[in-house]
Design a protein around this motif. Sequence first.
Motif, short mmCIF file in Angstrom:
data_model
loop_
_atom_site.label_atom_id
_atom_site.label_comp_id
_atom_site.label_asym_id
_atom_site.label_seq_id
_atom_site.Cartn_x
_atom_site.Cartn_y
_atom_site.Cartn_z
N VAL A 110 0.82 -1.22 0.00
CA VAL A 110 0.00 0.00 0.00
C VAL A 110 0.85 1.27 0.00
O VAL A 110 0.46 2.29 -0.58
CB VAL A 110 -0.99 -0.03 1.20
CG1 VAL A 110 -0.26 0.13 2.52
CG2 VAL A 110 -2.08 1.00 1.04
N HIS A 111 2.03 1.21 0.61
CA HIS A 111 2.90 2.40 0.66
C HIS A 111 3.65 2.62 -0.65
O HIS A 111 4.26 3.66 -0.85
CB HIS A 111 3.92 2.28 1.79
CG HIS A 111 3.34 1.82 3.08
ND1 HIS A 111 2.22 2.40 3.63
CD2 HIS A 111 3.70 0.83 3.92
CE1 HIS A 111 1.92 1.78 4.76
NE2 HIS A 111 2.80 0.83 4.95
N THR B 72 -2.39 15.58 2.49
CA THR B 72 -2.50 14.79 3.70
C THR B 72 -2.95 13.39 3.29
O THR B 72 -3.89 13.23 2.52
CB THR B 72 -3.52 15.39 4.68
OG1 THR B 72 -4.76 15.62 3.98
CG2 THR B 72 -3.02 16.70 5.26
N ILE B 73 -2.24 12.38 3.80
CA ILE B 73 -2.50 11.00 3.42
C ILE B 73 -2.58 10.16 4.69
O ILE B 73 -1.72 10.26 5.56
CB ILE B 73 -1.38 10.44 2.52
CG1 ILE B 73 -1.22 11.31 1.26
CG2 ILE B 73 -1.64 8.99 2.14
CD1 ILE B 73 -0.03 10.93 0.39
N VAL B 74 -3.62 9.33 4.78
CA VAL B 74 -3.73 8.43 5.92
C VAL B 74 -4.00 7.01 5.44
O VAL B 74 -4.52 6.79 4.35
CB VAL B 74 -4.85 8.86 6.90
CG1 VAL B 74 -4.55 10.22 7.51
CG2 VAL B 74 -6.21 8.84 6.23
N HIS C 47 3.34 2.58 8.92
CA HIS C 47 4.41 3.02 8.03
C HIS C 47 3.93 3.85 6.84
O HIS C 47 4.64 4.01 5.84
CB HIS C 47 5.24 1.82 7.56
CG HIS C 47 6.06 1.25 8.67
ND1 HIS C 47 5.67 0.16 9.40
CD2 HIS C 47 7.25 1.65 9.20
CE1 HIS C 47 6.57 -0.11 10.34
NE2 HIS C 47 7.54 0.79 10.24
N THR C 48 2.73 4.41 6.99
CA THR C 48 2.22 5.35 5.98
C THR C 48 3.14 6.55 5.85
O THR C 48 3.11 7.27 4.85
CB THR C 48 0.79 5.79 6.37
OG1 THR C 48 -0.01 4.62 6.53
CG2 THR C 48 0.16 6.67 5.31
N ALA D 167 1.91 12.38 5.88
CA ALA D 167 1.31 11.06 5.79
C ALA D 167 1.50 10.31 7.09
O ALA D 167 2.61 10.25 7.62
CB ALA D 167 1.95 10.28 4.63
N LEU D 168 0.42 9.74 7.60
CA LEU D 168 0.51 9.07 8.89
C LEU D 168 -0.43 7.88 8.98
O LEU D 168 -1.46 7.81 8.31
CB LEU D 168 0.22 10.04 10.03
CG LEU D 168 -1.17 10.66 10.11
CD1 LEU D 168 -1.46 11.10 11.55
CD2 LEU D 168 -1.31 11.86 9.19
N GLY D 169 -0.03 6.94 9.83
CA GLY D 169 -0.86 5.77 10.09
C GLY D 169 -1.94 6.11 11.11
O GLY D 169 -1.73 6.93 12.01
#
Length: 337
Positions: free
Chosen positions: A109-110, A124-126, A131-132, A142-144
């Motif tokens: 996915v990453h 902004t990505i979640v 490990h996002t 980008a964060l998990g």
Amino acid sequence: MQSKTIFEKIWDSHVVYEKEGGPSLLYIDRHLVHEVTSPQAFDGLRTNGRRVRRTDLTFATMDHNVPTSDRSLPIVDQISSIQIQTLAQNCKDFGITLFDMHSPDQGIVHVIGPELGLTLPGTTIVCGDSHTSTHGAFGAFALGIGTSEVEHVLATQTMWMDKPKTFAIEIEGKRPNSHAVTAKDIILYVIRTIGTAGGTGSVLEYRGEAISEISIENRMTICNMSIEAGARAGLVAPDRTTFDFIRGRRYAPKGDQFEKAVEYWTGLRTDRNAKFDKSLRFDISALAPQVSWGTNPGMVVDVTDAVPHPDEFAKGNENERKAAIRALEYMELGPGT
């Protein structure tokens, strides 16, 4: 005008609502979904009669439970099989784009985000995966997130969050041997120095000569492991290397729109007089390959060095000393090895 870091620029442009002394409601540009952390989130939507707010900004793939052998065969592990089937059904029910096991676009996915041009600077990505932060290599925040947050983003395209601190990691110097000393060695050296909790509550911005000279893939490696330093996320300011990678990707802007985007992305850099909450400088001109002697990413030494004594590693921290003793027992190593 107040000088800002790149993170502060992204944060400020995405705040929908801010509680005084509390968390902010942040708009999310991309939501990446996989089969492990999403089932309960979709169940929550069904229970409450909600739809996915922005199906056009939500993309799913199967990656955690995908067989590495013949995918035409049934998946033996029952839980893995159920999770994959459930994601397929959920995406069908809610109208979400899915890159399934047989899609040429399926992947980690990453990785598929950058490959498809879904990962863009300033966004902004979640994703329900720690490990996002990998996407930060493109100048994205980008964060998990956890399953309850996955549900909230699916339903509202926003999430509540306390604003993280800013932490500059300046990487200077040229690697003595770019084949022997990799991006993994650089980030392990950083984690070894600041500790696995050194970045807690912060967004790490990787800066400096060494960062600007490495490839996007190497930047992805470094940002990916920001989580091993306890950070909320990690990022690198976008530059020509970033733009060249994105150009022509399926979901990236095209033609004049791409050139306009590059003009905007070029401004996504930390201002000269911006203040970080914390900053550290690392010189990698003499850095050797790093090797682990323990059980967490902070337990590493130069390949030319010996395993440290627990007291030396702990530097007065009793919990760290005990952790080092347990790690050496597990690894069947001793100080000085």
